[in-house]
Write a protein that holds these residues in place. Structure first.
Motif, short mmCIF file in Angstrom:
data_model
loop_
_atom_site.label_atom_id
_atom_site.label_comp_id
_atom_site.label_asym_id
_atom_site.label_seq_id
_atom_site.Cartn_x
_atom_site.Cartn_y
_atom_site.Cartn_z
N ALA B 392 26.65 -2.60 -26.86
CA ALA B 392 25.74 -3.61 -26.32
C ALA B 392 25.02 -3.08 -25.09
N TRP B 393 25.77 -2.37 -24.26
CA TRP B 393 25.20 -1.89 -23.01
C TRP B 393 24.14 -0.81 -23.27
N ILE B 394 24.45 0.10 -24.17
CA ILE B 394 23.48 1.16 -24.47
C ILE B 394 22.23 0.56 -25.13
N SER B 395 22.44 -0.42 -26.00
CA SER B 395 21.29 -1.09 -26.60
C SER B 395 20.44 -1.74 -25.52
N TYR B 396 21.14 -2.36 -24.56
CA TYR B 396 20.41 -3.01 -23.46
C TYR B 396 19.63 -1.95 -22.68
N MET B 397 20.26 -0.82 -22.44
CA MET B 397 19.59 0.24 -21.70
C MET B 397 18.36 0.74 -22.44
N SER B 398 18.43 0.71 -23.77
CA SER B 398 17.29 1.19 -24.54
C SER B 398 16.07 0.30 -24.33
N SER B 399 16.30 -0.95 -23.88
CA SER B 399 15.16 -1.83 -23.69
C SER B 399 14.66 -1.80 -22.25
N LEU B 400 15.30 -0.99 -21.42
CA LEU B 400 14.86 -0.90 -20.02
C LEU B 400 13.66 0.02 -19.89
N LYS B 401 12.75 -0.36 -19.00
CA LYS B 401 11.60 0.51 -18.80
C LYS B 401 11.78 1.45 -17.63
N SER B 402 12.46 0.97 -16.58
CA SER B 402 12.58 1.78 -15.37
C SER B 402 13.66 2.84 -15.56
N THR B 403 13.30 4.06 -15.25
CA THR B 403 14.24 5.17 -15.40
C THR B 403 15.41 5.02 -14.44
N ARG B 404 15.09 4.56 -13.22
CA ARG B 404 16.14 4.45 -12.21
C ARG B 404 17.22 3.47 -12.64
N LEU B 405 16.75 2.32 -13.16
CA LEU B 405 17.70 1.31 -13.63
C LEU B 405 18.57 1.89 -14.74
N MET B 406 17.95 2.69 -15.58
CA MET B 406 18.66 3.26 -16.70
C MET B 406 19.76 4.20 -16.19
N ILE B 407 19.40 5.07 -15.24
CA ILE B 407 20.39 6.00 -14.71
C ILE B 407 21.53 5.24 -14.04
N LEU B 408 21.16 4.17 -13.30
CA LEU B 408 22.16 3.36 -12.62
C LEU B 408 23.12 2.75 -13.63
N ASN B 409 22.55 2.14 -14.67
CA ASN B 409 23.37 1.54 -15.72
C ASN B 409 24.27 2.58 -16.38
N LEU B 440 34.59 -8.33 -24.78
CA LEU B 440 33.83 -9.00 -25.83
C LEU B 440 32.80 -9.93 -25.23
N LEU B 441 33.18 -10.64 -24.18
CA LEU B 441 32.26 -11.59 -23.53
C LEU B 441 31.05 -10.85 -22.95
N PHE B 446 25.31 -8.97 -23.13
CA PHE B 446 24.36 -7.86 -23.23
C PHE B 446 23.56 -7.91 -24.54
N ILE B 447 24.26 -8.24 -25.62
CA ILE B 447 23.58 -8.32 -26.92
C ILE B 447 22.48 -9.37 -26.87
N GLN B 448 22.83 -10.50 -26.28
CA GLN B 448 21.85 -11.59 -26.18
C GLN B 448 20.63 -11.12 -25.39
N ALA B 449 20.89 -10.47 -24.25
CA ALA B 449 19.78 -10.00 -23.40
C ALA B 449 18.94 -8.96 -24.15
N THR B 450 19.64 -8.07 -24.86
CA THR B 450 18.92 -7.03 -25.59
C THR B 450 18.01 -7.64 -26.65
N TYR B 451 18.57 -8.60 -27.36
CA TYR B 451 17.82 -9.26 -28.42
C TYR B 451 16.54 -9.86 -27.86
N ARG B 452 16.68 -10.56 -26.74
CA ARG B 452 15.50 -11.20 -26.14
C ARG B 452 14.47 -10.16 -25.71
N ARG B 453 14.99 -9.10 -25.11
CA ARG B 453 14.06 -8.08 -24.61
C ARG B 453 13.32 -7.39 -25.76
N TRP B 454 14.05 -7.08 -26.83
CA TRP B 454 13.40 -6.40 -27.96
C TRP B 454 12.39 -7.33 -28.63
#
Lengths: 292, 459, 130
Positions: B392-409, B440-441, B446-454
């Motif tokens: 879920a987390w990696i999927s969420y990261m895939s929807s991030l645009k900022s590189t810095r946020l991605m590295i942080l995550n 799981l929670l 994260f899945i929910q957030a990813t879904y919305r972002r995608w």
């Protein structure tokens, strides 16, 4: 043998179950500018790859500059220049770096030519290769293939992604090279107007075979469209050798023929008491007629 | 000639990934020696891990480079091309090994690494890397990825491997011999590689821009190679499936998008099943590794992170076509939902395979007493729920645009994984269960957030 | 001194007429109209090819055909020289044949405009005497 830059004899090549080339023979004389025409999927790229030994052939024999393409001698490689249809090259290098890298393989490298071409094509030698557009990348590939001044230049659809100005520039460069020194150019294309300008010989690849091979002028002389107007009904009785296509009503017919000779016109005129108009066809029209 | 070789060497150094990892390798080596000099053995060992891991990465990058250099027309048409490129690659690797020798020289006897061990491992790594890149073909990639990650995970246990190899000269010799033979075969194959060869166009590529180009150059994914080995496997998905529009349930729609994955999955099952007897034999024989396979708590990363990476890597190749597929008459929201669902199903299957083959089966064969404990099964469950978070987390990261946020995550995720790896097994059953529930929670959020972002993303 | 003809050809690469024939026709036409005078030298093969951006082989084919027909003569080290004034030496039949396609077009056009042959001939005569 020494008179041909590339000689292919009875070559067959299969890709999977599909026969791409069947018993194909082709000879490219030294010093000629040779154009290879053919529809999409006719096997132009495969033919070129066979000629260069990039793929293995199932049957037949090929020589390139007198050498076996499957196992090219290093000296032969010095005399070869090739630009493929599309290419992936190290995207992290700059234009200058990739030129230096390529140059280091060859014993002879014409820096002046390379620089003037870079200038002509507005390529910045500090740009990263990965950031070049499709057309620019193709220009770069062309420059890389010209740098060592090869005796045999082979291009696969060299102008496909070039704009008209760059295309003209490319043709000009090729012509300059051919008139300055002994060089054979072999290229495939489907842009017939370019071919008409520079090529002196053409080959037409159709249904895994060479359909025509020879001088462009001969091709233009041989393939004609005839407009026949006869006083009698001619819808049945047309028996002409080399007929490619025929469209007719009662008294009129439009036919395209190959192997046309002026005597042929006179003969038909006499036979049918008809009036015949002979129409010259340009390469594009010939291409369309022959591929019907 | 010297100019030419210089240019080829520069080709490597100019590659950002290669020079970066080379830097890590060198600094790992230097700092390891420095800490040793300061008599700080713990830090020295940690620094050595960097040096060791970076060589695995370097081997991998070199594999990609070699393939990249030789699977093109230049290899056949430029004078002396193949010889010199292969020569320079070998030169690099010889340098790595020589460097390791130098590094190892005058090491105090308290440290157990030896030249033989280093050489053997280095060569084995190179071989695995070569294989991955050589047969960089869709499904096989993932099969070998598993092997590769297995090596990577083993690296954490590097001490015991070194120890084992040092103590069993024939095993070391065997490794060395196997590696050399494989390298030789690889070299011969690369000297003659032509476009008609099956492995020519399947090159593991990075970054995506290149990948997209190569996908279009190769054309749509060809099931031909698979069908050569396993008859009509891929056709099962193709011929019998109904059209997308005729499918009713979410499940069947997800399968529709996923039919290629399924063919691969079958291959994967078969491959692992074939492999199992060998590695169980290996496990039984190698006492040191016994611990590793028999003790599930040591395998945390292998069981939780690796399946995720396999699923993500597979989908990564397909995501570039999403924009194109969305032009078909499908709605964006259900499309993304179905894809996510398909990926989750795959994750579940892969995870199941991993715990089966890397934990439960060895446990049964080696008569592991853990099998009767509830904690063991709870722990296995934790690996699954942690896999879900990572996915879920990696999927969420895939929807991030900022590189810095991605590295942080990414950093937070890595630290969390290490924490789980080291600590999760030390807690009682109740905490492990809570840990899984929380995982799981968080995963769900994260899945929910990813879904919305995608859903809002541009393709 | 060399007397170079500063005449450039106009060719249409995408016409059905082979390029070398276009060049031949233009040389002949311009000799006939007097734009190219006898004893002048034509531009060299390379110059023409460079200027028109066409294959030098095509130009040299045109030149050698003209040479064979006796229109041009090769002077060592100097190039192609225009030898004759016009088509005077080519035989009458051949010259007549060359005109026929054009006349046929005139005929078609005239009948479309419903002009009698006599009228057409008169018009032609008038043009001649202009």
């Amino acid at each position: 043998m020494a008179d041909f830059a590339i000689e292919m004899k009875n070559v067959s090549k299969e890709l999977g179950r599909k026969k791409v080339l069947r018993d194909l023979s082709l000879a490219i004389p030294k010093g000629s500018v040779f154009g290879l025409l053919g529809k999409n999927g006719a096997g132009k790229t495969t033919l070129i790859k066979c000629a260069l030994g990039l793929v293995r052939i199932q049957a037949g024999g090929i020589t390139v500059l007198g050498d076996d393409p499957g196992n090219l001698h290093e000296d032969t490689k010095q005399k070869l220049g090739y630009v493929p249809q599309s290419d992936r090259i190290y995207p992290w290098l700059s234009v200058k770096q990739i030129i230096n890298y390529t140059a280091s393989f060859y014993s002879h490298w014409n820096d002046q030519l390379v620089h003037s071409l870079l200038n002509d094509w507005d390529l910045d030698s500090n740009d990263k290769v990965g950031l070049l557009s499709e057309g620019q990348a193709q220009m770069l590939m062309i420059i890389l293939a010209l740098g060592h001044e090869p005796q045999l230049l082979i291009f696969d659809e060299p102008v496909a992604s070039l704009d008209p100005a760059a295309r003209r520039q490319f043709l000009k460069t090729i012509l300059k090279i051919v008139s300055d020194r002994e060089c054979t150019v072999f290229f495939s294309t489907h842009i017939t107007s370019d071919l008409e300008r520079v090529a002196d010989r053409v080959a037409l690849l159709k249904d895994d075979k060479i359909d025509f091979c020879g001088e462009l002028d001969v091709l233009k002389d041989e393939v004609k469209r005839l407009r026949i107007v006869a006083p009698v009904d001619i819808s049945e009785e047309l028996n002409i050798s080399g007929l490619i296509f025929c469209e007719r009503s009662h008294h009129e017919a439009i036919i395209s023929v190959r192997g046309f000779k002026p005597e042929m016109k006179i003969a038909i005129e006499k036979q049918l008491k008809a009036e015949i108009e002979v129409e010259d066809l340009n390469l594009e029209e010939i291409f369309l007629e022959l591929n019907r | 000639m010297i100019k030419n070789i210089k240019q080829i060497i520069l080709l490597y150094l100019r590659n950002p990934a290669f020079s970066l990892i080379l830097g890590i390798y060198l600094s790992g080596a230097v700092s390891s020696r420095y800490f040793l000099y300061k008599r700080d053995f713990f830090m020295s060992e940690e620094a050595f891990t960097f040096m060791f891991l970076s060589v695995i990465c370097l081997a991998y990058i070199m594999g990609v480079q070699i393939k990249r250099q030789l699977a093109n027309y230049r290899a056949s048409l430029l004078p002396h091309y193949r010889k010199r490129h292969l020569g320079v690659s070998s030169l690099w690797y010889v340098l790595f090994i020589l460097f390791a020798f130098l590094w190892e020289k005058s090491l105090p006897p308290s440290i157990i690494f030896t030249r033989a061990g280093l050489t053997g491992i280095y060569l084995a790594c190179l071989c695995v890397a070569m294989l991955i890149t050589w047969v960089g073909y869709l499904s096989l990639v993932r099969v070998f990825l598993v092997l590769y990650f297995a090596v990577l995970i083993l690296a954490i246990q590097s001490q015991s491997i070194f120890h084992m190899i040092d103590n069993t000269p024939w095993l070391n010799g065997f490794f060395l011999f196997l590696s050399l033979v494989m390298l030789l075969l690889f070299g011969i194959r690369m000297m003659k590689l032509k476009e008609g060869n099956f492995e020519y166009s399947y090159l593991l590529t990075w970054p995506p821009k290149d990948l997209i180009k190569s996908q279009f150059a190769v054309g749509p994914q060809k099931p031909g190679f698979l069908s050569v080995i396993f008859g009509d496997l891929p056709a099962a998905g193709e011929g019998k499936t109904k059209k997308y529009t005729e499918k009713r349930s979410m499940l069947s729609r997800a399968f529709h998008w996923d039919y290629i994955e399924l063919a691969e999955l079958k291959l994967f099952w078969i491959f692992l099943a074939l492999l199992t007897p060998f590695y169980l034999w290996f496990v039984k024989m190698a006492n040191e590794l016994h611990l590793f396979y028999n003790n599930t708590y040591a395998n945390f990363l292998l069981l939780s992170v690796t399946p995720v990476l396999i699923v993500i890597c597979g989908n990564y190749r397909r995501i570039v076509f999403w924009g194109y597929e969305l032009l078909k008459p499908v709605k964006k929201e259900p499309f993304i939902l179905q894809h996510g669902f398909a990926m989750l199903m795959n994750l579940l299957l892969y995870w199941f395979l991993f715990i089966l083959f890397f934990s439960i089966l060895p446990g049964l064969v080696l008569e592991n007493p853990f099998l009767n404990e509830l904690k063991y099964w709870l722990y296995l469950f934790l690996t699954g729920s942690y896999a879900f978070v990572v996915f879920a987390w990696i999927s969420y990261m895939s929807s991030l645009k900022s590189t810095r946020l991605m590295i942080l995550n990414g950093l937070v995720l890595c630290l969390l994984s290490l924490l789980q790896f080291y600590e999760a097994a030390n807690f009682p059953r109740f905490i492990i269960l809570t840990n899984s529930t929380v995982c799981l929670l968080i995963g769900g959020i994260f899945i929910q957030a990813t879904y919305r972002r995608w859903c809002r993303a541009e393709f | 001194m060399k007397n170079k003809a500063k005449y450039y050809f106009q060719i249409n690469t995408s016409s059905g007429v082979p390029i070398y024939r276009q060049i031949i026709d233009q040389v002949k036409t311009h000799i006939a109209t007097g734009r190219i005078k006898p004893d002048t030298f034509l531009l060299s093969v390379r110059q023409v090819a460079g200027e028109l951006e066409i294959n030098p082989m095509t130009v040299s084919k045109a030149y050698s055909t003209l040479e064979k027909e006796g229109v041009l003569g090769y002077v060592r080290g100097q190039g192609m020289k225009v030898k004759m004034k016009s088509h005077a030496r080519a035989d009458l039949k051949k010259r007549e044949r060359e005109l026929i396609p054009l006349l046929r077009e005139v005929k078609v056009k005239a009948s479309q405009l419903s002009l009698q042959p006599k009228k057409v001939i008169d018009l032609l005569k008038a043009l001649w005497e202009e």
